[in-house]
Structures are given as structure tokens and as C-alpha cells.
Design an enzyme around this catalytic site. Structure first.
Site, short mmCIF file in Angstrom:
data_model
loop_
_atom_site.label_atom_id
_atom_site.label_comp_id
_atom_site.label_asym_id
_atom_site.label_seq_id
_atom_site.Cartn_x
_atom_site.Cartn_y
_atom_site.Cartn_z
N CYS A 195 23.04 -1.38 12.46
CA CYS A 195 23.99 -0.40 13.03
C CYS A 195 23.95 -0.38 14.55
CB CYS A 195 23.71 0.98 12.46
SG CYS A 195 21.99 1.46 12.63
N ARG B 266 33.80 -0.04 14.02
CA ARG B 266 33.68 1.42 14.22
C ARG B 266 34.99 1.99 14.79
NH1 ARG B 266 28.77 3.92 14.80
NH2 ARG B 266 30.14 5.72 14.94
N GLN C 7 29.30 5.26 10.50
CA GLN C 7 28.69 3.94 10.57
C GLN C 7 28.79 3.23 9.22
OE1 GLN C 7 27.14 2.30 13.28
NE2 GLN C 7 27.34 0.61 11.83
N ASP D 14 17.43 -1.11 10.30
CA ASP D 14 17.68 -0.15 11.38
C ASP D 14 16.35 0.03 12.11
OD1 ASP D 14 18.78 1.76 13.05
OD2 ASP D 14 19.12 3.26 11.49
N HIS E 262 24.98 9.24 8.47
CA HIS E 262 25.84 8.63 9.51
C HIS E 262 27.04 7.99 8.80
CE1 HIS E 262 27.14 7.23 13.25
NE2 HIS E 262 26.17 6.42 13.59
N ARG F 8 27.55 15.07 17.14
CA ARG F 8 26.31 14.31 16.87
C ARG F 8 25.17 15.28 17.13
NH1 ARG F 8 24.31 8.33 18.55
NH2 ARG F 8 25.83 7.95 16.92
N1 CP Z 1 25.38 2.92 15.59
C1 CP Z 1 25.60 3.97 16.42
O1 CP Z 1 25.91 5.10 16.00
O2 CP Z 1 25.47 3.67 17.74
P1 CP Z 1 25.38 4.75 18.92
O3 CP Z 1 24.10 5.53 18.71
O4 CP Z 1 25.36 3.94 20.18
O5 CP Z 1 26.57 5.65 18.82
#
Ligand code: CP
Length: 302
Positions: A257, A286, A129, A216, A126, A99
Site C-alpha cells: 500500500c 487510488r 486502499q 505492509d 483502510h 484520517r
Molecule cells: N497508502 C496510503 O494510504 O498512503 P498515504 O499514507 O501516503 O496516504
């Protein structure tokens, strides 16, 4: 080497196969449990709850030992080159997931790693997601036929970009409601192969008759210095609230998300509406989509 960076390079059939595998894992959890002696590096440059937990548990359950590294605790945080880190971690692990703030870091990891690299969120995409989101849509509607998604908020959001890539491959309609300044550029839409998308400044036009309302946060990680301007640009018009959702199809689902900023992009009443909000199912899914992705990349990527 097959990576999982954007899903641009995956076919419709490969995406459907990941979703169907994830649904199988959900229905028969014991079907995925094994031990292989393999391992995965999970690198985090930014905070995470869902991605960190779902990837670690998914890896463990399919027999892949997860080791989580905070960016700043690695020599990366002291300036060791990304390409050196990619080559070294490839000698220990069977996959590297990261990430990161900037997507080009993932591209560099993928260029130098000799194992699959997985995007756990970048400034641009992402895909983990979005895959879980389409699995959730499939579960709720029994397929994708006639599904219309209205995305309300930042038209350049990283989750939206990944939703657009999958929607385009599956032939699902997406309408974006966003202030003009935040619309995706034509160049970017071309680059991600997105041919059919409606963009409007009017949230009611986007939501009219939609089956899915998605939003979001207005201020993503890394955009904190723009908070005041962004809230002025998006509020009150783009907040998903009881007034707006009345324009959707009566069986609409609300998606986010997470994490959500209640009473900014969505009201408490909408996110807590048990009849329409599916945000907890999205979060749960997820886990299963992470298993499907890890299983494909680690066991089938030969
Ligand atoms: N939606 C998502 O990726 O959540 P986090 O940032 O908690 O991983």
C-alpha cells in the site's frame, strides 16, 4: 445516509460497481470532469501522501471542491468535541473525509454528521486502499477467479482488515502469514464477517502458489514505541525477499500500500522488480477509486 467507513455494510454488487466505475474513469478520464459547486472536508490527524493527493485531485476532477484541514489547525486540536465539528462541517460541506488514529472517532463523526463520512484510514481499516488494490488485481488478472492472495506480516494490519472484508465478499482466497502473537482474533474475524481465511506462522506455506504477495510496514503510524520489538518479531522470517517470492506462482504480482520501508518488510529487489511489482499502479488506482467513491456518496447519496 450511506457512509464509507469499513465496507462491511456494502454488498458484493456495490463493491464490484465501484471497481467497474473506477476502471471507466481510468479509461476515459474526461468522463468524470464536471462542476457542481459541492465541496468536501478532508481532515488529517496523521500524515498522508497518496490519500491526501488522490482524494483532493479526485474531488476536484468530479466537480467537488476539496478543503484540506490538519487536525491540529482545527478547533478539534484544542478540544472542540468531535460531534460539534461533525455538525458544523456538515453545514458547509457535502461530505467529510477523515484520517484518524482511532476508528471510533469516525463512528462519532458519522453519527453526528448530516453528510456522508469517508474513512481515509483508521487504526482498524483502510477501505479506500483495499478498493484500489482489488481494482489493481482485477486489471492484472482480468477478474478474481482463482486469485490467491498471500499477506505476509502483521495479521492485525488495518489494510489487511479491509482486504479481508472485500475478499470475503468477492470470494477471493487470502492466506495470512504472521507470528502467532499478531494473528487476528476469532472475534474480530467474526465481527468483519470473514468466514474463510488461512492463517499460518509459515510464510512459505502462505506464499506457495499464490498469485498476489502483499505486505505492509511492520511498524505502522502510532506504533513507533513498539519498533524494536516488532522488528525482532518479524525479521528476518517475514521479509518479502527473492528467496520467499520463488514459492509464488510464476506470474505473481507484488503489492504494497506504501509507504514502504525498504529492506524491512520488503527488499529493494522485490519492490523494484518491474516484472512483478505493481505498487505504482496500486498508488495510481487510488485516484480512480477515490472518484468512484466520492461520486457515489456525493451524487447518489440522496
Ligand atoms: N497508502 C496510503 O494510504 O498512503 P498515504 O499514507 O501516503 O496516504
Amino acid at each position: 445516509m450511506v457512509h464509507f467507513l469499513t465496507l462491511k455494510d456494502y454488498s458484493r454488487e456495490e463493491i464490484l460497481s465501484l471497481i467497474s466505475k473506477a476502471i471507466k474513469y481510468k479509461r476515459t478520464p474526461q468522463s468524470s470532469i464536471s462542476f457542481s459547486g459541492k465541496s468536501i472536508a478532508l481532515i488529517f490527524e496523521k500524515p498522508s501522501t497518496r490519500t491526501r493527493a488522490s482524494m483532493a485531485v479526485a474531488a476536484y476532477q468530479i466537480g467537488v471542491f476539496p478543503i484540506t484541514y490538519n487536525w491540529s489547525e482545527l478547533q478539534l486540536g484544542r478540544g472542540e468535541p468531535i460531534k460539534d465539528t461533525a455538525r458544523v462541517l456538515s453545514r458547509y460541506h457535502d461530505a467529510i473525509a477523515a484520517r484518524v488514529y482511532f476508528h471510533n472517532v469516525l463512528e462519532e463523526l458519522a453519527e453526528y454528521a448530516s453528510v456522508p463520512v469517508i474513512n481515509m484510514l483508521s487504526n482498524l481499516f483502510h477501505p479506500l486502499q483495499a478498493l484500489a488494490d482489488f481494482m489493481t488485481i482485477f486489471e492484472k488478472f482480468g477478474g478474481f477467479k482463482d486469485v490467491k492472495i498471500a499477506f505476509v506480516g502483521d495479521g492485525r494490519d488495518n489494510v489487511l482488515n479491509s482486504l479481508l472484508i472485500i475478499a470475503n465478499k468477492l470470494g477471493v482466497e487470502i492466506r495470512i502469514a504472521s507470528p502467532r502473537e499478531y494473528w487476528p482474533t476469532e472475534n474480530f474475524l467474526n465481527e468483519i464477517g470473514c468466514r474463510a481465511v488461512t492463517i499460518t506462522e509459515d510464510p512459505i506455506e502462505a506464499i506457495d502458489g499464490a498469485n498476489v504477495i502483499y505486505t505492509d510496514v511492520f511498524v505502522s503510524m502510532g506504533q513507533e514505541s513498539e519498533r524494536e520489538k516488532r522488528l525482532k518479531d518479524f525479521l528476518p522470517s517475514y521479509q518479502v525477499n527473492d528467496r520467499l517470492v520463488r514459492f509464488a506462482d510464476q506470474n505473481f504480482i507484488f503489492m504494497h500500500c506504501l509507504p514502504a520501508k525498504r529492506n524491512e518488510e520488503v527488499t529493494d529487489s522485490v519492490i523494484e522488480d518491474v516484472q512483478h511489482s505493481v505498487v505504482w499502479d496500486q498508488a495510481e488506482n487510488r485516484l480512480y477509486t477515490a472518484k468512484a467513491v466520492l461520486s457515489k456518496l456525493i451524487y447518489e447519496n440522496i
